[in-house]
Design an enzyme around this catalytic site. Structure first.
Site, short mmCIF file in Angstrom:
data_model
loop_
_atom_site.label_atom_id
_atom_site.label_comp_id
_atom_site.label_asym_id
_atom_site.label_seq_id
_atom_site.Cartn_x
_atom_site.Cartn_y
_atom_site.Cartn_z
N ASP A 45 -13.31 -9.19 7.70
CA ASP A 45 -11.98 -8.96 8.28
C ASP A 45 -11.86 -9.74 9.59
O ASP A 45 -10.86 -10.43 9.84
CB ASP A 45 -11.75 -7.46 8.61
N GLU A 68 -3.84 -7.38 12.35
CA GLU A 68 -4.38 -6.02 12.29
C GLU A 68 -5.55 -5.76 13.25
O GLU A 68 -5.59 -4.72 13.90
CB GLU A 68 -4.83 -5.68 10.86
N ASP A 121 -2.61 -9.81 7.83
CA ASP A 121 -3.64 -8.85 7.44
C ASP A 121 -4.81 -9.68 6.95
O ASP A 121 -4.75 -10.28 5.87
CB ASP A 121 -3.13 -7.90 6.35
N ILE A 123 -7.83 -8.97 5.92
CA ILE A 123 -8.21 -8.43 4.60
C ILE A 123 -7.35 -7.21 4.39
O ILE A 123 -7.45 -6.22 5.13
CB ILE A 123 -9.70 -8.04 4.51
N ASP A 124 -6.47 -7.29 3.42
CA ASP A 124 -5.66 -6.14 3.06
C ASP A 124 -6.38 -5.46 1.91
O ASP A 124 -6.78 -6.13 0.95
CB ASP A 124 -4.26 -6.59 2.65
N THR A 126 -9.23 -3.33 2.52
CA THR A 126 -10.67 -3.40 2.85
C THR A 126 -11.48 -2.45 1.97
O THR A 126 -12.60 -2.76 1.58
CB THR A 126 -10.89 -3.08 4.35
N ASP A 264 0.95 -5.12 6.11
CA ASP A 264 0.64 -4.60 4.77
C ASP A 264 1.74 -4.93 3.76
O ASP A 264 1.60 -4.60 2.58
CB ASP A 264 0.46 -3.07 4.82
N1 LIG Z 1 -1.42 7.39 5.05
C1 LIG Z 1 -1.21 6.17 4.64
N2 LIG Z 1 -0.11 5.86 3.90
C2 LIG Z 1 0.09 4.61 3.47
N3 LIG Z 1 -0.73 3.56 3.73
C3 LIG Z 1 -1.82 3.79 4.47
C4 LIG Z 1 -2.12 5.09 4.96
N4 LIG Z 1 -3.27 5.02 5.66
C5 LIG Z 1 -3.66 3.73 5.64
N5 LIG Z 1 -2.82 2.97 4.91
C6 LIG Z 1 -2.87 1.52 4.67
O1 LIG Z 1 -2.86 1.19 3.33
C7 LIG Z 1 -3.33 -0.14 3.20
C8 LIG Z 1 -4.03 -0.34 1.89
O2 LIG Z 1 -3.09 -0.07 0.91
P1 LIG Z 1 -3.51 0.13 -0.60
O3 LIG Z 1 -4.11 1.49 -0.71
O4 LIG Z 1 -2.21 -0.01 -1.30
O5 LIG Z 1 -4.47 -0.95 -0.91
C9 LIG Z 1 -4.27 -0.37 4.34
O6 LIG Z 1 -3.88 -1.52 5.03
C10 LIG Z 1 -4.14 0.89 5.17
O7 LIG Z 1 -4.00 0.65 6.53
P2 LIG Z 1 -5.28 0.70 7.51
O8 LIG Z 1 -6.04 -0.53 7.25
O9 LIG Z 1 -4.65 0.74 8.85
O10 LIG Z 1 -6.06 1.94 7.17
MG LIG Z 2 -3.77 -3.72 4.97
MG LIG Z 3 -6.68 -5.15 6.73
MG LIG Z 4 -7.51 -1.83 7.74
#
Ligand SMILES: Nc1ncnc2c1ncn2[C@@H]1O[C@H](COP(=O)(O)O)[C@@H](O)[C@H]1OP(=O)(O)O
Ligand SMILES: [Mg+2]
Ligand SMILES: [Mg+2]
Ligand SMILES: [Mg+2]
Length: 318
Positions: A45, A68, A121, A123-124, A126, A264
């Site tokens: 990341d 991010e 992002d 790495i989206d 992770t 995201d």
């Molecule tokens: N409560 C939440 N509702 C929706 N998306 C979330 C929540 N918590 C984290 N995420 C984010 O969902 C993204 C991944 O999406 P998916 O599940 O569709 O692959 C991550 O970037 C994550 O952010 P983060 O990296 O800040 O935790």
């Molecule tokens: Mg993401």
């Molecule tokens: Mg990410």
């Molecule tokens: Mg993240």
């Protein structure tokens, strides 16, 4: 205005970052570091964000980048080993790099707002990356709230006989394309026109949505097939290519006040829109990219082939 240069620089940067991520994924097991918010982050990341921010800073020094990851987290004394590992991963691309430069590049992504800005992002998904599953590298350019360019790399995704490893690109008004990561030849993509692949995608992580409500809404609009569960903005790619008709992301009952982050969604949104699809929040409102890192004015995200959209919004309103 043409966005040709922005598109070329963005593609080049995302491809270099993707290569770094894939090397980390294949060579060593990418140990997760826990962030303040308890979500995971890895060497890849940080390496990905450093490479892309460096490329943007060089090509477009005036443009803010809202990304991010935070440099401060990696720069702390207890993270010395991890900072060295990130630096080593970048050394394959930039042999002379030192840790201080890496922190500077990552820190270039700390902008909070801008009229014209990039959002990244590195790495989206992770969690998907750590499971050797789907993840994405997602970069977009926004001007006055309108997404102009989006580049989305999905290194573990295969579609229509291409991949694994696909790159999606969209420029406002110019359509969306897909290519393999290995081969420059690209092809236009389009959302599903008829009723083929009448299924929906949702997150693997149950805490990132409301899976029971998502299933109920899908059924209401005539989707009987079980959902395709995928990490990351690869879900947007699935809708943009007609692999699925709908992507539902409704607020999780556990985190009703969560606001989605711009990185995201931005790249995925323009890829779907330019492929002929539609993206709004759960109330049918456009996603508002003028409020900094969070989509503060929106809740839930509905991504469709266009045809199903109004039905979904109507079902959510009842
Ligand atoms: N409560 C939440 N509702 C929706 N998306 C979330 C929540 N918590 C984290 N995420 C984010 O969902 C993204 C991944 O999406 P998916 O599940 O569709 O692959 C991550 O970037 C994550 O952010 P983060 O990296 O800040 O935790
Ligand atoms: Mg993401
Ligand atoms: Mg990410
Ligand atoms: Mg993240």
């Amino acid at each position: 205005m043409s966005y040709e240069r922005e598109k070329i620089i963005a593609i080049e940067a995302v491809l270099a970052a993707t290569q770094l991520c894939e090397q980390v994924r294949q060579q060593i097991s990418p140990a997760a570091i826990e962030k303040k918010d308890k979500s995971p982050v890895t060497i890849a990341d940080y390496g990905s964000q450093a490479l892309i921010c460096r490329a943007l800073a060089e090509a477009f020094p005036q443009d803010p980048v809202i990304a991010e990851e935070e440099a401060a987290a990696l720069g702390s004394a207890e993270m010395k080993l991890q900072l060295q590992q990130v630096t080593d991963s970048i050394r394959q691309v930039i042999p002379t790099v030192v840790p201080a430069e890496v922190l500077n590049w990552i820190g270039h992504g700390s902008a909070q707002s801008g009229d014209r800005y990039w959002t990244l992002d590195p790495i989206d998904g992770t969690k998907g990356f750590l499971r050797q599953d789907q993840y994405a590298v997602a970069l977009a350019l926004v001007e006055a709230g309108e997404i102009k360019v989006g580049v989305l790399s999905c290194p573990a995704l295969s579609l229509n006989g291409l991949g694994p490893g696909l790159l999606f690109t969209a420029v406002r008004g110019e359509g969306a394309t897909m290519r393999s990561l290995e081969n420059e030849a690209s092809q236009p993509i389009q959302v599903a026109q008829g009723t083929q692949n009448l299924r929906f995608v949702e997150s693997v992580e149950s805490g990132h949505g409301n899976q029971s409500q998502q299933s109920a809404i899908a059924q209401t609009v005539g989707i009987t097939a079980p959902s395709l569960r995928m990490d990351s903005q690869a879900k947007y790619a699935a809708v943009a290519t007609g692999e699925a008709a709908l992507y539902l992301r409704l607020p999780s009952p556990k985190t009703p006040d969560y606001r989605e982050k711009i990185w995201d969604h931005a790249a995925g949104v323009i890829v779907v829109e330019e492929a002929g699809g539609k993206v709004t929040d759960m109330y049918g409102q456009k996603l508002d990219f003028t409020q900094g890192a969070k989509l503060v004015h929106n809740q839930g995200v509905i991504v469709s082939n266009g045809r199903l959209h109004d039905q979904v919004i109507a079902a959510l309103a009842t």
